[in-house]
Motif scaffolding. Structure first.
Motif, PDB file in Angstrom:
ATOM      1  N   CYS A 343       0.815  -1.212   0.000  1.00 13.81           N
ATOM      2  CA  CYS A 343       0.000   0.000   0.000  1.00 13.81           C
ATOM      3  C   CYS A 343       0.850   1.264   0.000  1.00 13.81           C
ATOM      4  O   CYS A 343       0.429   2.307  -0.510  1.00 13.81           O
ATOM      5  CB  CYS A 343      -0.948   0.003   1.204  1.00 13.81           C
ATOM      6  N   LEU A 346       1.214   2.514  -3.473  1.00 14.13           N
ATOM      7  CA  LEU A 346       0.029   2.814  -4.273  1.00 14.13           C
ATOM      8  C   LEU A 346      -0.152   4.320  -4.445  1.00 14.13           C
ATOM      9  O   LEU A 346       0.204   5.115  -3.575  1.00 14.13           O
ATOM     10  CB  LEU A 346      -1.225   2.232  -3.625  1.00 14.13           C
ATOM     11  N   LEU A 351      -5.776   5.286  -3.352  1.00 11.39           N
ATOM     12  CA  LEU A 351      -6.069   4.979  -1.951  1.00 11.39           C
ATOM     13  C   LEU A 351      -7.301   5.725  -1.465  1.00 11.39           C
ATOM     14  O   LEU A 351      -8.144   5.161  -0.748  1.00 11.39           O
ATOM     15  CB  LEU A 351      -4.859   5.316  -1.084  1.00 11.39           C
ATOM     16  N   ARG A 352      -7.438   6.991  -1.863  1.00  9.98           N
ATOM     17  CA  ARG A 352      -8.624   7.756  -1.450  1.00  9.98           C
ATOM     18  C   ARG A 352      -9.890   7.174  -2.080  1.00  9.98           C
ATOM     19  O   ARG A 352     -10.943   7.105  -1.447  1.00  9.98           O
ATOM     20  CB  ARG A 352      -8.452   9.229  -1.840  1.00  9.98           C
ATOM     21  N   ASP A 355     -10.835   3.990  -0.271  1.00  7.77           N
ATOM     22  CA  ASP A 355     -11.444   4.338   1.022  1.00  7.77           C
ATOM     23  C   ASP A 355     -12.883   4.813   0.832  1.00  7.77           C
ATOM     24  O   ASP A 355     -13.771   4.474   1.630  1.00  7.77           O
ATOM     25  CB  ASP A 355     -10.626   5.427   1.719  1.00  7.77           C
ATOM     26  N   TRP A 377      -8.084  -0.602 -10.023  1.00  9.04           N
ATOM     27  CA  TRP A 377      -7.816  -0.387  -8.592  1.00  9.04           C
ATOM     28  C   TRP A 377      -8.657  -1.335  -7.746  1.00  9.04           C
ATOM     29  O   TRP A 377      -8.156  -1.971  -6.814  1.00  9.04           O
ATOM     30  CB  TRP A 377      -8.144   1.048  -8.203  1.00  9.04           C
TER      31      TRP A 377
END
Length: 536
Positions: A343, A346, A351-352, A355, A377
């Motif tokens: 991670c 990444l 990542l956002r 989430d 993703w």
């Protein structure tokens, strides 16, 4: 005696079919009429390819038979791209198409009848498990039963059924009229495999690894038991996402294309592959090295790697193997460091976005993603709560899969559904906004709009060449959805605002479109081929 259409519909009902997708034509209206009087919900789509995609989405979400009903010639041909995806992903779908009237057909003679094709079944042979044809009244029910049986018999793949259009309205023999009844095909029992070679291979294994594919997605308990017995990490392919759930200590939760996860394969002294053919997409075109010892459990032996021990059977054999293993000492490997390592590399936008999806999507939600960067993703780094809740079209790799397939997923009755498409891929089936509205499906279609084919644009920029053919003139998607009477909204970016908006759309339970404008170029993850770390 019943009409051919009634006989076919009765066979579908006996098989437990609850939903079918199709597009009417002059040659198949008798089937539509028979379905109207049946227990099967018939959903009319706006393009035949969407009918096959929707059948695939339904089949992947439920494990049940997905059915697409189309008309002769161009109608049947329009399904082929979607049928190819279902074939490569091993989905149990049945395409029912008509042929020109039997009284007008001459063998090996093209006559120019409306919608006539010379050798229509042959078009389907490369992308189906079996082809069944009924051009005479006496074989309609036999062909229908055989086609359904073939589609549902493991190992599953699509099946094609063709019926001459005049036979649908004609009285044909039914099961009660046939001498001796209907000769239904039998399912051959599979003998229990001898586990002793696998037990010997696992005896003394210090670093075992489990690789679980789509053939294992309905055997979570068996794979769980084997993982616990071996204290082995579990890598899952796209088709098996969610097999152990996101919180299981032995679930790697990363694709093997990430170097930290790939090292688990490299370091393993025994790999147990369950329900997987170890295909090129998952193994970086077979750049993953041959394991020291490879045990395979499945209905078909993988051919891309040398298999030392093959246990023929479904994924439940993994549970039998677990029960036969002696108690194992030693702690399971701590995978937290592996996940943290992966991670850290990444992209922040990715990542956002991940989430935001986790925030908005409930545990019973379904994700159907397209061949687009946000889809990649999710394919690599989103672990659903249970299997069959993440669909990825990386059997064949068909752009435009997500939205029409999600029509079928939304009718599976397993929870709210979200499709993730790019602006290019969504336009393949934009007309299905009408289907979504007409059927009032609990579906949110997310369109990530970066103004073009972002993956291709990335390839060109990475190669240092001027971009060409990748920038698109796209509509005002919010206005387009509104024109169909579908609630729509536009947000900018893929972070908190996107997640909050998506949660509202899902909570509404109504058909909706959420457009996410992303002016900055998106970066594909390492599970996308240009970024594979293994090279051949």
């Amino acid at each position: 005696m019943s009409s051919g259409a009634e006989v076919v519909v009765a066979a579908l009902e006996r098989a437990g079919v609850e939903v079918a997708f199709g597009l009417p034509g002059v040659h198949n209206l008798a089937l539509w009429s028979a379905l109207r009087e049946s227990s099967i919900r018939l959903v009319g789509v706006r393009h035949e390819q969407a009918a096959a995609y929707a059948a695939d989405g339904y089949a992947r979400a439920t494990g049940k038979l997905g059915v697409a009903i189309v008309t002769t010639g161009p109608g049947a041909a329009n399904t082929l791209g979607a049928v190819g995806e279902a074939w490569a992903s091993r989905s149990p779908i049945l395409v029912i198409a008509t042929d020109i009237p039997s009284v007008l057909r001459r063998p090996d003679d093209y006559r120019g009848v409306l919608h006539e094709t010379d050798g229509q079944p042959a078009m389907f042979a490369p992308v189906t498990k079996a082809v069944h044809v009924a051009h005479a009244a006496g074989v309609v029910e036999q062909a229908a039963e055989a086609a359904i049986h073939a589609a549902l018999t493991a190992p599953t793949r699509p099946v094609y059924l063709e019926i001459a259009t005049d036979l649908l309205a004609t009285q044909v023999p039914s099961v009660d009229d046939l001498p001796g009844g209907l000769d239904r095909p039998a399912t051959m029992p599979v003998d229990a495999p001898d586990l002793s070679p696998a037990l010997r291979a696992l005896d003394g294994a210090r670093r075992p690894l489990i690789w679980a594919g789509g053939g294992a997605r309905d055997a979570a308990g068996a794979v769980h038991a084997l993982a616990e017995a071996l204290a082995a990490p579990v890598l899952t392919t796209y088709g098996a996402a969610g097999l152990l759930g996101p919180g299981h200590p032995l679930a790697v939760g990363l694709p093997p294309h990430v170097e930290a996860a790939g090292r688990l394969w490299d370091e393993a002294d025994v790999v147990v592959a369950v329900g997987s053919d170890l295909d090129g997409v998952q193994t970086q075109n077979f750049a993953q090295p041959q394991p020291e010892t490879l045990i395979a459990i499945g209905l078909e032996a993988p051919t891309n790697y040398h298999v030392d021990v093959f246990l023929a059977g479904d994924a439940a054999v993994a549970g039998e193997l677990a029960a036969a293993l002696p108690p194992r000492t030693g702690a399971a490997r701590d995978l937290a460091a592996v996940r943290a390592d992966a991670c850290a590399a990444l992209d922040a936008t990715a990542l956002r976005f991940l989430d935001a999806i986790r925030f908005a999507l409930p545990a019973d939600g379904n994700l159907v993603v397209d061949m687009c960067i946000p889809g990649y993703w999710l394919a690599g780094f989103h672990t659903p709560a249970t299997p069959r809740r993440l669909q990825v079209p990386l059997g064949w790799g068909t752009l435009g899969y997500a939205f029409p397939a999600a029509l079928g997923t939304a009718l599976a009755g397993t929870g709210p559904t979200v499709s993730i498409s790019g602006d290019g891929g969504f336009l393949f089936a934009a007309g299905e906004l009408a289907t979504m509205a007409q059927e009032q499906l609990p579906l949110t279609a997310v369109i990530v709009d970066d103004g073009g084919y972002g993956m291709l644009r990335y390839d060109q920029v990475r190669a240092g060449v001027e971009t060409y053919g990748v920038d698109l003139h796209t509509p005002d998607f919010e206005a387009l959805a509104a024109s169909f009477g579908v609630w729509s909204e536009t947000v900018f970016g893929l972070d908190d605002d996107f997640g909050e908006a998506l949660a509202r759309h899902i909570e509404s339970g109504q058909p909706s479109v959420l457009v996410a404008k992303t002016p900055e170029p998106l970066v594909p993850p390492p599970n996308t081929s240009p970024n594979w770390y293994r090279k051949r």
